[in-house]
Motif scaffolding. Structure first.
Motif, PDB file in Angstrom:
ATOM      1  N   VAL A   1       0.957  -0.961   0.077  1.00 14.58           N
ATOM      2  CA  VAL A   1       0.143   0.203  -0.519  1.00 14.58           C
ATOM      3  C   VAL A   1       1.103   1.569   0.323  1.00 14.58           C
ATOM      4  CG1 VAL A   1      -1.919  -1.114   1.505  1.00 14.58           C
ATOM      5  CG2 VAL A   1      -0.068  -0.129   2.625  1.00 14.58           C
ATOM      6  N   ASP A   2       0.471   2.530  -1.188  1.00 17.48           N
ATOM      7  CA  ASP A   2       1.298   3.862  -0.402  1.00 17.48           C
ATOM      8  C   ASP A   2       1.433   4.308   1.005  1.00 17.48           C
ATOM      9  OD1 ASP A   2       1.045   3.773  -3.402  1.00 17.48           O
ATOM     10  OD2 ASP A   2      -0.618   4.430  -3.498  1.00 17.48           O
ATOM     11  N   GLY A   3       2.360   4.806   1.341  1.00 16.95           N
ATOM     12  CA  GLY A   3       2.894   5.831   2.272  1.00 16.95           C
ATOM     13  C   GLY A   3       4.178   5.276   2.472  1.00 16.95           C
ATOM     14  N   SER A   4       4.675   6.699   3.402  1.00 16.99           N
ATOM     15  CA  SER A   4       6.569   6.817   3.608  1.00 16.99           C
ATOM     16  C   SER A   4       6.375   6.760   4.873  1.00 16.99           C
ATOM     17  CB  SER A   4       6.284   8.468   3.149  1.00 16.99           C
ATOM     18  OG  SER A   4       6.250   9.228   3.875  1.00 16.99           O
ATOM     19  N   SER A   5       5.568   5.641   5.584  1.00 12.35           N
ATOM     20  CA  SER A   5       5.972   4.803   6.966  1.00 12.35           C
ATOM     21  C   SER A   5       4.745   4.104   6.861  1.00 12.35           C
ATOM     22  CB  SER A   5       5.805   6.214   8.016  1.00 12.35           C
ATOM     23  OG  SER A   5       4.704   6.986   7.775  1.00 12.35           O
ATOM     24  N   PHE A   6       5.743   2.847   8.093  1.00  9.40           N
ATOM     25  CA  PHE A   6       4.590   2.624   8.653  1.00  9.40           C
ATOM     26  C   PHE A   6       3.286   2.872   8.872  1.00  9.40           C
ATOM     27  CE2 PHE A   6       2.869  -0.587  12.228  1.00  9.40           C
ATOM     28  CZ  PHE A   6       2.894  -1.783  11.642  1.00  9.40           C
ATOM     29  N   ALA A   7       2.933   3.439   9.395  1.00  8.99           N
ATOM     30  CA  ALA A   7       1.980   4.857   9.637  1.00  8.99           C
ATOM     31  C   ALA A   7       1.427   5.469   9.280  1.00  8.99           C
ATOM     32  CB  ALA A   7       2.236   5.520  11.616  1.00  8.99           C
ATOM     33  N   ASP A   8       1.718   5.919   8.002  1.00  8.94           N
ATOM     34  CA  ASP A   8       1.271   6.567   7.005  1.00  8.94           C
ATOM     35  C   ASP A   8      -0.205   4.097   6.249  1.00  8.94           C
ATOM     36  OD1 ASP A   8       1.482   8.691   7.185  1.00  8.94           O
ATOM     37  OD2 ASP A   8       3.641   8.357   5.813  1.00  8.94           O
ATOM     38  N   LYS A   9       0.982   3.698   6.318  1.00  5.74           N
ATOM     39  CA  LYS A   9       0.245   2.617   5.435  1.00  5.74           C
ATOM     40  C   LYS A   9      -0.596   2.100   6.524  1.00  5.74           C
ATOM     41  CE  LYS A   9       4.514   1.020   3.130  1.00  5.74           C
ATOM     42  NZ  LYS A   9       5.622   0.136   3.275  1.00  5.74           N
ATOM     43  N   LEU A  10      -0.749   1.955   7.697  1.00  5.36           N
ATOM     44  CA  LEU A  10      -2.022   1.876   8.450  1.00  5.36           C
ATOM     45  C   LEU A  10      -2.823   2.789   8.651  1.00  5.36           C
ATOM     46  CD1 LEU A  10       0.135   0.580  11.982  1.00  5.36           C
ATOM     47  CD2 LEU A  10      -1.239  -0.423  10.635  1.00  5.36           C
ATOM     48  N   ARG A  11      -2.858   3.741   7.975  1.00 10.09           N
ATOM     49  CA  ARG A  11      -4.180   4.982   8.036  1.00 10.09           C
ATOM     50  C   ARG A  11      -4.889   4.578   6.809  1.00 10.09           C
ATOM     51  NH1 ARG A  11       0.148   8.916   8.929  1.00 10.09           N
ATOM     52  NH2 ARG A  11      -0.453   9.726  11.629  1.00 10.09           N
ATOM     53  N   THR A  12      -3.578   4.056   5.595  1.00  9.16           N
ATOM     54  CA  THR A  12      -4.320   3.738   4.402  1.00  9.16           C
ATOM     55  C   THR A  12      -5.264   2.450   4.606  1.00  9.16           C
ATOM     56  OG1 THR A  12      -2.529   4.949   2.861  1.00  9.16           O
ATOM     57  CG2 THR A  12      -4.408   2.764   2.310  1.00  9.16           C
ATOM     58  N   GLN A  13      -4.784   1.197   5.378  1.00  9.59           N
ATOM     59  CA  GLN A  13      -5.521  -0.137   5.136  1.00  9.59           C
ATOM     60  C   GLN A  13      -6.375   0.452   6.491  1.00  9.59           C
ATOM     61  OE1 GLN A  13      -1.567  -1.279   6.417  1.00  9.59           O
ATOM     62  NE2 GLN A  13      -1.397  -2.424   5.145  1.00  9.59           N
ATOM     63  N   PHE A  14      -6.560   1.023   7.104  1.00 10.67           N
ATOM     64  CA  PHE A  14      -7.577   0.964   7.728  1.00 10.67           C
ATOM     65  C   PHE A  14      -8.207   2.203   8.283  1.00 10.67           C
ATOM     66  CE2 PHE A  14      -4.769  -2.329   9.708  1.00 10.67           C
ATOM     67  CZ  PHE A  14      -6.192  -3.010  10.643  1.00 10.67           C
ATOM     68  N   ALA A  15      -8.172   2.887   6.384  1.00  7.37           N
ATOM     69  CA  ALA A  15      -9.524   3.760   6.561  1.00  7.37           C
ATOM     70  C   ALA A  15     -10.460   3.988   6.518  1.00  7.37           C
ATOM     71  CB  ALA A  15      -8.936   4.581   5.735  1.00  7.37           C
ATOM     72  N   GLU A  16     -10.784   2.794   5.757  1.00  7.30           N
ATOM     73  CA  GLU A  16     -12.505   2.438   6.270  1.00  7.30           C
ATOM     74  C   GLU A  16     -12.570   1.383   6.869  1.00  7.30           C
ATOM     75  OE1 GLU A  16     -15.090   4.243   4.057  1.00  7.30           O
ATOM     76  OE2 GLU A  16     -12.604   4.977   2.782  1.00  7.30           O
ATOM     77  N   ALA A  17     -12.571   0.783   7.671  1.00  4.65           N
ATOM     78  CA  ALA A  17     -11.981  -0.496   8.525  1.00  4.65           C
ATOM     79  C   ALA A  17     -12.875   0.112   9.946  1.00  4.65           C
ATOM     80  CB  ALA A  17     -10.786  -0.645   9.266  1.00  4.65           C
TER      81      ALA A  17
END
Length: 713
Positions: free
Chosen positions: A181-197
């Protein structure tokens, strides 16, 4: 009545007082009542050598300790005493004070013996935490084990059920199956992965991340919180991290190695897969696994995913630390088993010895018994023994790819590089970006730098600004201390200090940490962050005396020494950077010994040289001022011959009108120069006064310099 009879009578009467009181009594009040009931004789009033109280009082305090160990009474930390049920029963059993005292002493001795046996039994039966940090982690890990794994309820929100099959399935879809997934850091990727969770999925994932990072040295405290908070902040109805868990983020049990840092998704995927299987088990099956460390190990090893032995060993540790201990690197466990296998009694063909984890546990228990306490395989002589073992056979044939993720274990976590100098920093300091960047690069490379120059050149201000620039927004920190002739090692690093031990004012000496020791502890706990020690007026202290044995570590950061007072091994963390400041008008740089100069890089801040030369004109222009203060300072320094006696710009970088400039000149600058010219009989006003300098404003500065030289001749 003999002394022994009086002491026994006082002891029993003290317990009777506590029995009659409905609330705990203050220690001093108990003694006053006891002394009134059984008056002190001349023999009782004799003072004990080295003690401030008389013999009877001193004996009474020690005797009541026997009552505590016997279980008859309790003492709070703030000086209050209370009786126990056992104490009430003891008063009923023995009317005679002497018999009562004998019974209490016998019971206290028995309690001490049992306690020692219990501690010995622990050393023989469970792997003990090697240090207080690990003990804290174990306590909080128990919260995850009991509330999450056993009762299937939220660890963060009491009474909320998120450890469910549907929630675990959602984590599989959103995290495990979405690695790219897109993201410059692990935290950014988490935001993307759980945006609709769902909120339940966000909460459970936050709890699993907290559980996984809990014992790790790297990431540090700030990044641990960030990984957890990024999900909690996404929740529609936010949940806070419990204080117990948040506080534990400051602790750690082991260094997981670079394999964990570069394989975050693989590591957490194993945790999510484990929970997905866990929620399908019955209550009885879960209890069996939580109660049996070896069955729990087998369950962890069969979870699908990459081999990643470090992560699987960590999961074994999080639930059963008493069996598996704080060593999670498979390579390290192999070397330890080879190095210390001889410590285990019995036949080498014992079936238990064929199980690598059981063998590791047996070795640890044997060494704990021999050491009479907990052991740390990564410190002291134990580390030097096993880390030299080169012949490591394959003791784990059942774990395919066991070394795959462990190649990087034991490597110190990467420290975050210094941020580049910015125009904002340059504008604040009125110093060009290239000079600031060069200084930051020097500091990062050499680790110890001294800013030296005359008064008013902004040495301390610059040191603090650079430290703040590097540590801002991170787990890093900066500490400032000022050296002076009486400053000592005990003030700077650690030493024994008197503290009141009770309300009577009795003193005891305790080992207290100084600013460098506290900073070193924080730096060791957050190895990826940068920490700064700013030492103001470093040349005013006796540097060899203040640093002591730590002087050696300034040059050899990776070496280990034994500390003077705590007598434990210590290494100065490589993520500590030292900036010293030195006023050359007070003491010449040439007076520092060669050892000092070898350990530090030196950066001169001088009014006649860049960057200080342009600071005041830049500041005046930025403030929109039209006065002549910059020109006056330039001419003043032109009239001063001695290099180290010149005056820096900070004296005049204030909101001053003409009268204010005149006041600074008369009451701050001229007295400074008077000290320099002490005994020479020079008219300071005629040479350095505002009127004289303004009168000569039309003359070239070089002429002023020549005139001053002529005066000296």
């Amino acid at each position: 009545m003999s002394h022994r009879d009086r002491e026994a009578a006082r002891l029993r009467y003290a317990l009777e007082l506590l029995a009659r009181s409905e609330v705990p009594l203050r220690r001093g009040d108990v003694w006053e009542a006891v002394a009134a009931e059984v008056p002190l004789t001349e023999e009782d009033l004799v003072h004990v050598a080295s003690r401030p109280e008389p013999r009877a009082m001193n004996g009474f305090w020690f005797a009541t300790s026997d009552l505590v160990r016997a279980g008859y009474m309790t003492k709070s930390g703030d000086g209050f005493w209370a009786i126990t049920e056992a104490g009430l029963a003891a008063l009923e059993e023995d009317d005679d004070p002497v018999a009562f005292e004998r019974s209490a002493v016998a019971r206290a001795r028995e309690a001490t013996r049992v306690l020692r046996e219990d501690q010995a039994a622990l050393r023989r039966s469970v792997v003990l935490p090697p240090h207080p940090r690990a003990e804290k982690v174990r306590q909080v890990a128990g919260r995850f084990r009991e509330r999450g794994l056993r009762t299937m309820s939220s660890v963060f929100a009491e009474g909320r059920s998120v450890w469910r099959q549907d929630v675990a399935e959602e984590l599989m879809r959103r995290f495990v199956e979405q690695e790219e997934v897109d993201g410059s850091s692990f935290a950014d990727k988490l935001r993307t992965q759980f945006a609709e969770a769902t909120d339940d999925a966000r909460l459970l994932m936050a709890e699993l991340i907290a559980w996984q990072v809990l014992p790790l040295q790297n990431p540090g405290e700030r990044k641990k919180r960030e990984r957890v908070s990024v999900l909690l902040e996404q929740m529609n109805e936010r949940v806070l991290v419990p204080a117990e868990v948040d506080d534990a983020f400051r602790s750690w049990s082991f260094n997981p190695g670079q394999g964990m840092a570069h394989g975050i998704h693989s590591a957490l995927s194993i945790v999510v897969r484990l929970v997905r299987q866990w929620v399908d088990l019955s209550d009885a099956e879960r209890d069996d696994l939580l109660n049996d460390p070896w069955r729990w190990r087998d369950f962890v090893l069969q979870v699908p995913g990459s081999p990643f032995p470090t992560q699987r060993n960590e999961l074994m540790y999080l639930v059963h630390p008493e069996a598996f201990g704080e060593v999670v690197s498979s390579a390290d466990r192999d070397q330890i088993r080879v190095a210390f296998r001889g410590e285990v009694a019995g036949d080498a063909d014992d079936p238990e010895h064929e199980d690598p984890d059981r063998l590791f546990q047996l070795i640890t228990l044997a060494l704990q018994v021999k050491n009479n306490g907990a052991i740390d395989f990564y410190q002291g002589p134990l580390n030097s023994i096993w880390s030299r073992s080169d012949d490591v056979p394959d003791l784990e044939p059942s774990r395919e790819g066991a070394a795959a993720e462990d190649d990087m274990d034991g490597v110190r976590p990467d420290r975050v590089a210094f941020p580049s100098a910015t125009s904002a920093l340059a504008n604040t300091l009125y110093i060009p970006v290239p000079w600031l960047q060069e200084t930051l690069d020097l500091l990062e490379r050499r680790k110890q730098v001294i800013f030296y120059g005359p008064p008013g050149t902004g040495k301390t201000f610059l040191a603090q600004a650079l430290a703040a620039h590097v540590t801002s927004g991170s787990d890093g920190d900066a500490t400032i201390v000022q050296f002076h002739p009486t400053y000592s090692y005990e003030d700077f690093f650690e030493g024994f200090r008197p503290v009141a031990s009770d309300e009577a004012g009795n003193l005891k000496f305790t080992l207290r940490k100084g600013p460098l020791r506290r900073l070193a502890d924080a730096a060791a706990d957050n190895p990826e962050s940068n920490f700064f020690l700013v030492i103001d007026e470093i040349n005013r202290g006796n540097i060899a005396k203040v640093f002591g044995e730590l002087y050696f570590l300034l040059e050899y950061r990776d070496s280990e020494i034994s500390l003077l007072y705590s007598d434990e091994p210590f290494t100065l963390p490589s993520n500590i950077f030292v900036i010293g400041t030195m006023n050359t008008a007070d003491r010449s740089i040439a007076m520092l010994d060669a050892a000092m100069r070898r350990r530090f890089a030196f950066v001169e801040l001088h009014p006649d040289r860049i960057p200080v030369k342009d600071v005041l004109p830049s500041w005046v222009a930025a403030q929109g001022l039209q006065d002549d203060r910059a020109d006056l300072l330039d001419r003043l320094n032109g009239a001063i011959i001695e290099h180290d006696a010149k005056v820096g710009p900070s004296f005049l970088m204030r909101d001053l009108d003409d009268a204010g400039v005149a006041a600074v000149w008369r009451y701050e600058i001229l007295p400074l120069l008077a000290e320099y010219h002490y005994g020479e009989g020079i008219d300071l006003d005629a040479r350095y006064g505002l009127a004289a300098l303004r009168k000569q404003a039309s003359a070239p500065i070089s002429d002023l310099h020549t005139d001053a030289a002529d005066d000296i001749d």
